[in-house]
Design an enzyme around this catalytic site. Structure first.
Site, PDB file in Angstrom:
ATOM      1  N   ASP A   1       0.837  -1.201   0.000  1.00 23.73           N
ATOM      2  CA  ASP A   1       0.000   0.000   0.000  1.00 23.73           C
ATOM      3  C   ASP A   1       0.872   1.251   0.000  1.00 23.73           C
ATOM      4  O   ASP A   1       2.002   1.229   0.525  1.00 23.73           O
ATOM      5  CB  ASP A   1      -0.910   0.016   1.234  1.00 23.73           C
ATOM      6  CG  ASP A   1      -1.977  -1.076   1.175  1.00 23.73           C
ATOM      7  OD1 ASP A   1      -2.273  -1.543   0.057  1.00 23.73           O
ATOM      8  OD2 ASP A   1      -2.491  -1.462   2.244  1.00 23.73           O
TER       9      ASP A   1
ATOM     10  N   TYR B   1       6.781  -8.391   8.875  1.00 26.17           N
ATOM     11  CA  TYR B   1       6.416  -6.980   9.029  1.00 26.17           C
ATOM     12  C   TYR B   1       6.589  -6.542  10.483  1.00 26.17           C
ATOM     13  O   TYR B   1       6.487  -7.353  11.406  1.00 26.17           O
ATOM     14  CB  TYR B   1       4.938  -6.755   8.679  1.00 26.17           C
ATOM     15  CG  TYR B   1       4.536  -7.089   7.274  1.00 26.17           C
ATOM     16  CD1 TYR B   1       4.472  -6.104   6.294  1.00 26.17           C
ATOM     17  CD2 TYR B   1       4.149  -8.395   6.929  1.00 26.17           C
ATOM     18  CE1 TYR B   1       4.065  -6.407   4.996  1.00 26.17           C
ATOM     19  CE2 TYR B   1       3.743  -8.700   5.633  1.00 26.17           C
ATOM     20  CZ  TYR B   1       3.707  -7.706   4.675  1.00 26.17           C
ATOM     21  OH  TYR B   1       3.306  -8.015   3.404  1.00 26.17           O
TER      22      TYR B   1
ATOM     23  N   ASP C   1      -6.816   0.995   8.172  1.00 32.10           N
ATOM     24  CA  ASP C   1      -5.533   1.617   8.509  1.00 32.10           C
ATOM     25  C   ASP C   1      -5.793   3.034   9.008  1.00 32.10           C
ATOM     26  O   ASP C   1      -6.948   3.435   9.210  1.00 32.10           O
ATOM     27  CB  ASP C   1      -4.570   1.588   7.313  1.00 32.10           C
ATOM     28  CG  ASP C   1      -5.088   2.355   6.105  1.00 32.10           C
ATOM     29  OD1 ASP C   1      -6.028   3.182   6.253  1.00 32.10           O
ATOM     30  OD2 ASP C   1      -4.562   2.136   4.997  1.00 32.10           O
TER      31      ASP C   1
ATOM     32  N   ARG D   1      -3.512  -5.284   8.095  1.00 35.97           N
ATOM     33  CA  ARG D   1      -4.613  -4.403   8.518  1.00 35.97           C
ATOM     34  C   ARG D   1      -5.734  -5.224   9.151  1.00 35.97           C
ATOM     35  O   ARG D   1      -6.259  -4.893  10.212  1.00 35.97           O
ATOM     36  CB  ARG D   1      -5.190  -3.668   7.304  1.00 35.97           C
ATOM     37  CG  ARG D   1      -4.325  -2.593   6.722  1.00 35.97           C
ATOM     38  CD  ARG D   1      -5.004  -1.955   5.523  1.00 35.97           C
ATOM     39  NE  ARG D   1      -4.867  -2.736   4.307  1.00 35.97           N
ATOM     40  CZ  ARG D   1      -5.700  -2.661   3.280  1.00 35.97           C
ATOM     41  NH1 ARG D   1      -6.750  -1.876   3.330  1.00 35.97           N
ATOM     42  NH2 ARG D   1      -5.493  -3.380   2.191  1.00 35.97           N
TER      43      ARG D   1
END
Length: 303
Positions: free
Chosen positions: A38, A66, A80, A179
């Site tokens: 993203d 991550y 988000d 997310r």
């Protein structure tokens, strides 16, 4: 020019924007990315160049790591920090470290996820975010993903306040939406939540330490030293099981021959095949009709 550039993607750019910029820097069209990040997400984005673009399906399939942050207290349409707030509920109690770790345990292993409406997952030929922008709600496919590791990056014992944020590290399979994982954490804790920060630190064989910035890439292009940051196809596939073949079997590979599945690789998993010169020449996977044999899914003739 064949190889993979591990880009440290900056915030504000789509993955396609990154491909476009690298095409201009390298002055070549044969460039592709290995899975969307993203615009607001930073970190490891492997970019394939030349013959290495044939690796894209395999690098997209790779596991990822991550570092993210969850905020409890309100949720958003995009899951988000950049979407419209759709639900608020102030945190009205102290949350303990043990509670959070228990949630992490529940979300480790194979779990079900329903992709967010603002995502690139396709339903009936259209991406979900296209439906979302048009205000159309559609049924989303729930799928199974794997969380291999989930760690709390915070040493507090007690968490309190009307909104609560904490960082975590996650090692996960392809298709995982961090997310959505943040929303799932909030649901178990009893509060609306969203992902307030995310960076990718590992994608397959590539870590953040392998990455270069656009500025560094432009400098190398001017100096004529791009080879210093262009990682080989062999490096890109180093996380995969490998099969070494002699010259006789190399010829069989190029003729599409099958081999015994001596490594017991499972369906939809892959083996990287190397010749005597330590060059990767093909990717093999089990034959769906006979899992005891592996067959080529891609042969690299220019290697």
């Amino acid at each position: 020019m064949n190889g993979v550039i591990a880009l440290n993607k900056p915030t504000g750019l789509t993955s396609h924007d990154c491909v476009f910029k690298i095409r201009k820097i390298l002055k070549t069209k044969k460039v592709g990315h290995t899975g969307t990040l993203d615009p607001e997400v930073t970190g490891v984005l492997p970019i394939c160049v030349g013959e290495a673009t044939k690796l894209i399906p395999y690098l997209t399939d790779d596991r990822k790591k991550y570092i993210g942050e969850i905020t409890l207290g309100f949720s958003t349409a995009t899951e988000d920090a950049h979407g419209e707030v759709i639900e608020e509920k102030k945190v009205d109690r102290i949350i303990t470290r043990k509670e959070i770790l228990d949630v992490f345990n529940k979300l480790t292993g194979e779990i079900q996820q329903t992709p967010p409406m603002y995502s690139a997952v396709k339903v009936n030929g259209k991406k979900l975010y296209e439906y979302a922008r048009a205000g159309i709600e559609v049924e989303r496919p729930t799928r199974t993903i794997t969380i291999y590791e989930l760690s709390l990056l915070d040493d507090r014992e007690l968490y309190e306040g009307e909104t609560i944020s904490f960082k975590f590290e996650v090692f996960c399979s392809k298709g995982t939406y961090i997310r959505t994982l943040a929303v799932q954490m909030g649901e178990i804790l009893g509060y609306p939540a969203h992902m307030s920060y995310l960076t990718r630190t590992k994608a397959g064989a590539f870590t953040i330490n392998d990455c270069v910035t656009f500025e560094e890439l432009e400098e190398k292009a001017v100096e004529g030293t791009l080879d210093q940051v262009m990682l080989s196809m062999e490096q890109a596939l180093s996380d995969y099981p490998r099969l070494n073949v002699n010259k006789e079997d190399e010829a069989k590979v190029f003729n599409g021959s099958q081999f015994k599945n001596e490594m017991n690789v499972k369906e939809e998993e892959f083996i990287a095949v190397y010749n005597e010169n330590e060059r990767v020449i093909a990717m093999y996977s089990p034959n769906p009709k006979n899992p005891n044999m592996i067959k080529p899914t891609r042969v690299f003739h220019n290697q």
